[in-house]
Motif scaffolding. Structure first.
Motif, PDB file in Angstrom:
ATOM      1  N   MET A 184     -72.894 -20.465   2.494  1.00 26.16           N
ATOM      2  CA  MET A 184     -71.608 -20.113   1.885  1.00 26.16           C
ATOM      3  C   MET A 184     -71.123 -18.765   2.445  1.00 26.16           C
ATOM      4  SD  MET A 184     -70.853 -20.033  -2.187  1.00 26.16           S
ATOM      5  CE  MET A 184     -71.351 -21.715  -2.481  1.00 26.16           C
ATOM      6  N   SER A 185     -69.892 -18.723   2.941  1.00 23.67           N
ATOM      7  CA  SER A 185     -69.494 -17.474   3.591  1.00 23.67           C
ATOM      8  C   SER A 185     -68.885 -16.500   2.583  1.00 23.67           C
ATOM      9  CB  SER A 185     -68.522 -17.767   4.728  1.00 23.67           C
ATOM     10  OG  SER A 185     -67.354 -18.324   4.211  1.00 23.67           O
ATOM     11  N   ALA A 186     -69.198 -15.215   2.807  1.00 25.65           N
ATOM     12  CA  ALA A 186     -68.709 -14.158   1.928  1.00 25.65           C
ATOM     13  C   ALA A 186     -67.525 -13.476   2.582  1.00 25.65           C
ATOM     14  CB  ALA A 186     -69.827 -13.169   1.659  1.00 25.65           C
ATOM     15  N   PHE A 187     -66.625 -12.975   1.774  1.00 25.56           N
ATOM     16  CA  PHE A 187     -65.454 -12.259   2.299  1.00 25.56           C
ATOM     17  C   PHE A 187     -64.972 -11.296   1.223  1.00 25.56           C
ATOM     18  CE2 PHE A 187     -64.118 -16.266   0.370  1.00 25.56           C
ATOM     19  CZ  PHE A 187     -63.131 -15.857  -0.513  1.00 25.56           C
ATOM     20  N   ARG A 188     -63.927 -10.553   1.555  1.00 24.11           N
ATOM     21  CA  ARG A 188     -63.404  -9.580   0.597  1.00 24.11           C
ATOM     22  C   ARG A 188     -61.891  -9.741   0.459  1.00 24.11           C
ATOM     23  NH1 ARG A 188     -67.818  -6.359  -0.062  1.00 24.11           N
ATOM     24  NH2 ARG A 188     -66.909  -4.661  -1.246  1.00 24.11           N
ATOM     25  N   PHE A 189     -61.393  -9.403  -0.694  1.00 26.22           N
ATOM     26  CA  PHE A 189     -59.942  -9.318  -0.902  1.00 26.22           C
ATOM     27  C   PHE A 189     -59.711  -8.199  -1.917  1.00 26.22           C
ATOM     28  CE2 PHE A 189     -59.297 -11.389  -5.108  1.00 26.22           C
ATOM     29  CZ  PHE A 189     -60.562 -11.914  -5.312  1.00 26.22           C
ATOM     30  N   THR A 190     -58.466  -7.899  -2.238  1.00 28.59           N
ATOM     31  CA  THR A 190     -58.238  -6.788  -3.177  1.00 28.59           C
ATOM     32  C   THR A 190     -57.461  -7.258  -4.407  1.00 28.59           C
ATOM     33  OG1 THR A 190     -56.150  -6.094  -2.158  1.00 28.59           O
ATOM     34  CG2 THR A 190     -58.175  -5.058  -1.316  1.00 28.59           C
ATOM     35  N   ILE A 191     -57.790  -6.626  -5.536  1.00 33.46           N
ATOM     36  CA  ILE A 191     -56.997  -6.806  -6.761  1.00 33.46           C
ATOM     37  C   ILE A 191     -56.569  -5.416  -7.206  1.00 33.46           C
ATOM     38  CG2 ILE A 191     -56.988  -7.568  -9.158  1.00 33.46           C
ATOM     39  CD1 ILE A 191     -59.082  -9.624  -8.495  1.00 33.46           C
ATOM     40  N   ASP A 192     -55.284  -5.188  -7.280  1.00 34.04           N
ATOM     41  CA  ASP A 192     -54.730  -3.870  -7.621  1.00 34.04           C
ATOM     42  C   ASP A 192     -55.391  -2.778  -6.785  1.00 34.04           C
ATOM     43  OD1 ASP A 192     -53.100  -5.094  -9.497  1.00 34.04           O
ATOM     44  OD2 ASP A 192     -54.474  -4.738 -11.169  1.00 34.04           O
ATOM     45  N   GLY A 193     -55.647  -3.068  -5.535  1.00 35.34           N
ATOM     46  CA  GLY A 193     -56.207  -2.073  -4.618  1.00 35.34           C
ATOM     47  C   GLY A 193     -57.721  -1.956  -4.654  1.00 35.34           C
ATOM     48  N   VAL A 194     -58.371  -2.677  -5.582  1.00 35.73           N
ATOM     49  CA  VAL A 194     -59.833  -2.613  -5.672  1.00 35.73           C
ATOM     50  C   VAL A 194     -60.425  -3.721  -4.798  1.00 35.73           C
ATOM     51  CG1 VAL A 194     -61.835  -2.838  -7.231  1.00 35.73           C
ATOM     52  CG2 VAL A 194     -59.726  -1.721  -8.025  1.00 35.73           C
ATOM     53  N   GLU A 195     -61.385  -3.373  -3.961  1.00 37.90           N
ATOM     54  CA  GLU A 195     -62.025  -4.380  -3.085  1.00 37.90           C
ATOM     55  C   GLU A 195     -62.942  -5.277  -3.901  1.00 37.90           C
ATOM     56  OE1 GLU A 195     -63.826  -3.820   0.598  1.00 37.90           O
ATOM     57  OE2 GLU A 195     -61.782  -3.958   1.359  1.00 37.90           O
ATOM     58  N   ILE A 196     -62.777  -6.569  -3.721  1.00 35.63           N
ATOM     59  CA  ILE A 196     -63.559  -7.556  -4.469  1.00 35.63           C
ATOM     60  C   ILE A 196     -64.344  -8.397  -3.468  1.00 35.63           C
ATOM     61  CG2 ILE A 196     -63.406  -9.527  -6.075  1.00 35.63           C
ATOM     62  CD1 ILE A 196     -62.201  -7.055  -7.342  1.00 35.63           C
ATOM     63  N   ALA A 197     -65.641  -8.563  -3.721  1.00 36.22           N
ATOM     64  CA  ALA A 197     -66.452  -9.443  -2.876  1.00 36.22           C
ATOM     65  C   ALA A 197     -66.363 -10.852  -3.450  1.00 36.22           C
ATOM     66  CB  ALA A 197     -67.898  -8.966  -2.885  1.00 36.22           C
ATOM     67  N   ALA A 198     -66.218 -11.826  -2.578  1.00 40.70           N
ATOM     68  CA  ALA A 198     -66.108 -13.217  -3.047  1.00 40.70           C
ATOM     69  C   ALA A 198     -66.845 -14.151  -2.109  1.00 40.70           C
ATOM     70  CB  ALA A 198     -64.641 -13.612  -3.143  1.00 40.70           C
ATOM     71  N   GLU A 199     -67.083 -15.334  -2.594  1.00 47.07           N
ATOM     72  CA  GLU A 199     -67.695 -16.360  -1.753  1.00 47.07           C
ATOM     73  C   GLU A 199     -66.779 -17.566  -1.711  1.00 47.07           C
ATOM     74  OE1 GLU A 199     -71.505 -17.037  -3.431  1.00 47.07           O
ATOM     75  OE2 GLU A 199     -72.371 -15.286  -2.441  1.00 47.07           O
ATOM     76  N   GLU A 200     -66.869 -18.286  -0.639  1.00 49.44           N
ATOM     77  CA  GLU A 200     -66.052 -19.481  -0.486  1.00 49.44           C
ATOM     78  C   GLU A 200     -66.257 -20.400  -1.697  1.00 49.44           C
ATOM     79  OE1 GLU A 200     -66.529 -21.055   3.451  1.00 49.44           O
ATOM     80  OE2 GLU A 200     -65.664 -22.947   2.740  1.00 49.44           O
ATOM     81  N   GLY A 201     -65.190 -20.921  -2.222  1.00 48.25           N
ATOM     82  CA  GLY A 201     -65.294 -21.824  -3.367  1.00 48.25           C
ATOM     83  C   GLY A 201     -65.021 -21.131  -4.685  1.00 48.25           C
ATOM     84  N   GLN A 202     -65.029 -19.804  -4.696  1.00 49.88           N
ATOM     85  CA  GLN A 202     -64.744 -19.098  -5.958  1.00 49.88           C
ATOM     86  C   GLN A 202     -63.238 -18.998  -6.173  1.00 49.88           C
ATOM     87  OE1 GLN A 202     -66.901 -15.303  -5.555  1.00 49.88           O
ATOM     88  NE2 GLN A 202     -67.976 -15.856  -7.434  1.00 49.88           N
ATOM     89  N   THR A 203     -62.830 -19.052  -7.422  1.00 49.18           N
ATOM     90  CA  THR A 203     -61.431 -18.773  -7.732  1.00 49.18           C
ATOM     91  C   THR A 203     -61.237 -17.255  -7.765  1.00 49.18           C
ATOM     92  OG1 THR A 203     -61.827 -18.690 -10.104  1.00 49.18           O
ATOM     93  CG2 THR A 203     -61.252 -20.847  -9.179  1.00 49.18           C
ATOM     94  N   ILE A 204     -59.991 -16.854  -7.779  1.00 44.26           N
ATOM     95  CA  ILE A 204     -59.691 -15.412  -7.890  1.00 44.26           C
ATOM     96  C   ILE A 204     -60.319 -14.869  -9.174  1.00 44.26           C
ATOM     97  CG2 ILE A 204     -57.816 -13.761  -8.295  1.00 44.26           C
ATOM     98  CD1 ILE A 204     -56.065 -15.476  -6.418  1.00 44.26           C
ATOM     99  N   MET A 205     -60.220 -15.632 -10.260  1.00 47.29           N
ATOM    100  CA  MET A 205     -60.749 -15.147 -11.539  1.00 47.29           C
ATOM    101  C   MET A 205     -62.271 -15.041 -11.515  1.00 47.29           C
ATOM    102  SD  MET A 205     -60.308 -16.709 -15.377  1.00 47.29           S
ATOM    103  CE  MET A 205     -58.563 -16.387 -15.525  1.00 47.29           C
ATOM    104  N   GLU A 206     -62.935 -16.021 -10.929  1.00 42.69           N
ATOM    105  CA  GLU A 206     -64.409 -15.972 -10.880  1.00 42.69           C
ATOM    106  C   GLU A 206     -64.889 -14.759 -10.087  1.00 42.69           C
ATOM    107  OE1 GLU A 206     -65.174 -20.802 -11.235  1.00 42.69           O
ATOM    108  OE2 GLU A 206     -64.957 -19.876  -9.274  1.00 42.69           O
ATOM    109  N   ALA A 207     -64.242 -14.493  -8.964  1.00 40.21           N
ATOM    110  CA  ALA A 207     -64.635 -13.328  -8.164  1.00 40.21           C
ATOM    111  C   ALA A 207     -64.323 -12.039  -8.922  1.00 40.21           C
ATOM    112  CB  ALA A 207     -63.906 -13.363  -6.826  1.00 40.21           C
ATOM    113  N   ALA A 208     -63.172 -12.018  -9.597  1.00 38.13           N
ATOM    114  CA  ALA A 208     -62.790 -10.825 -10.363  1.00 38.13           C
ATOM    115  C   ALA A 208     -63.788 -10.567 -11.494  1.00 38.13           C
ATOM    116  CB  ALA A 208     -61.381 -11.001 -10.927  1.00 38.13           C
ATOM    117  N   ASP A 209     -64.174 -11.630 -12.194  1.00 39.88           N
ATOM    118  CA  ASP A 209     -65.138 -11.485 -13.297  1.00 39.88           C
ATOM    119  C   ASP A 209     -66.432 -10.850 -12.795  1.00 39.88           C
ATOM    120  OD1 ASP A 209     -63.395 -12.639 -15.056  1.00 39.88           O
ATOM    121  OD2 ASP A 209     -64.553 -14.465 -15.411  1.00 39.88           O
ATOM    122  N   GLU A 210     -66.911 -11.343 -11.671  1.00 38.90           N
ATOM    123  CA  GLU A 210     -68.175 -10.813 -11.134  1.00 38.90           C
ATOM    124  C   GLU A 210     -68.051  -9.357 -10.744  1.00 38.90           C
ATOM    125  OE1 GLU A 210     -70.068 -13.079  -8.044  1.00 38.90           O
ATOM    126  OE2 GLU A 210     -70.201 -14.842  -9.332  1.00 38.90           O
TER     127      GLU A 210
END
Ligand code: FES
Length: 237
Positions: free
Chosen positions: A1-27
């Motif tokens: 599963m590949s990992a990547f990053r995106f931002t929410i309100d300028g905060v860097e969030i780590a995520a994995e393929e298949g996660q929703t925005i909310m699931e990554a944000a929760d973690e």
């Protein structure tokens, strides 16, 4: 599963393929408000309280997959107002008389209103539904005047309990939950069902009899903390 990053309100969030925005944000400890979504239940994406702007587009964070490099706006004034309007409409559609409701202090709708700084609904006329309360079951009562049509009980009963006790009836603003029988006593609903547990119904629609005031008002979950603070407590910064 590949990992990547995106931002929410300028905060860097780590995520994995298949996660929703909310699931990554929760973690990551970033709370995105939600009502119809609940951990352990399949996503429904209907309340829209989780709306965020993702690369400038309004999407439901509970169903929208996270993607590398996304720029997500979660807590801007514009998004907060939109969520407040949605929550306000739910108060207008149902009978949410918080001071006399046994769910007060445990109610996610009430807690969401406080989180979004909505103390009273002012925009629309109250619809004041007048639906019969179903108290036929020895252990459970159903007051659909308080239903917000989140569908959590429907998914819990069908997918987790394997029963299908609940379903929707009505359309549009008249949509609400109903039971698969003449009344609750006519179904195989049981107090031990996940659908009947305190965590599934976010409001005071499904009521576990004889338990309502076991915890006094003032000592309940959202009397002590804002909704979402458990998620925000995971933030390291
Ligand atoms: Fe996402 Fe309801 S929580 S639409």
């Amino acid at each position: 599963m590949s990992a990547f990053r995106f931002t929410i309100d300028g905060v860097e969030i780590a995520a994995e393929e298949g996660q929703t925005i909310m699931e990554a944000a929760d973690e990551a400890g970033v709370y995105i408000p939600r009502l119809c979504d609940h951990e352990g239940l399949r996503h429904q994406g209907s309340c829209r309280v989780c709306t965020v702007k993702s690369d400038g587009r309004s999407v439901a964070a509970c169903t929208q997959p996270a993607a590398p490099g996304l720029v997500v706006e979660n807590e801007s004034a514009h998004i907060t107002k939109l969520r407040r309007d949605l929550v306000e409409m739910l108060f207008h559609e149902g009978n949410h008389l918080c001071p006399i409701c046994e769910a007060s202090g445990n109610c996610e709708l009430q807690a969401m209103a406080y989180r979004l700084d909505m103390t009273e609904p002012t925009k629309f006329p109250y619809l004041e539904p007048c639906r019969a309360v179903d108290a036929s079951h020895p252990d459970i009562a159903l007051d659909t005047n308080r239903c917000i049509a989140c569908g959590r009980c429907i998914r819990a009963s069908l997918d987790v309990d394997g029963k299908g006790v609940f379903g929707y009836i009505g359309r549009g603003i008249h949509r609400r939950v109903s039971v698969n029988g003449d009344n609750l006593a006519d179904t195989d609903a049981a107090i031990t069902d996940f659908a009947i547990s305190n965590e599934v119904c976010p409001v005071g629609c499904i009521i576990r009899k004889r338990e309502g005031f076991a915890t006094p008002i003032g000592e309940r979950e959202f009397d002590k903390a804002l909704i979402g603070q458990d998620i925000e407590a995971k933030r390291d910064d």
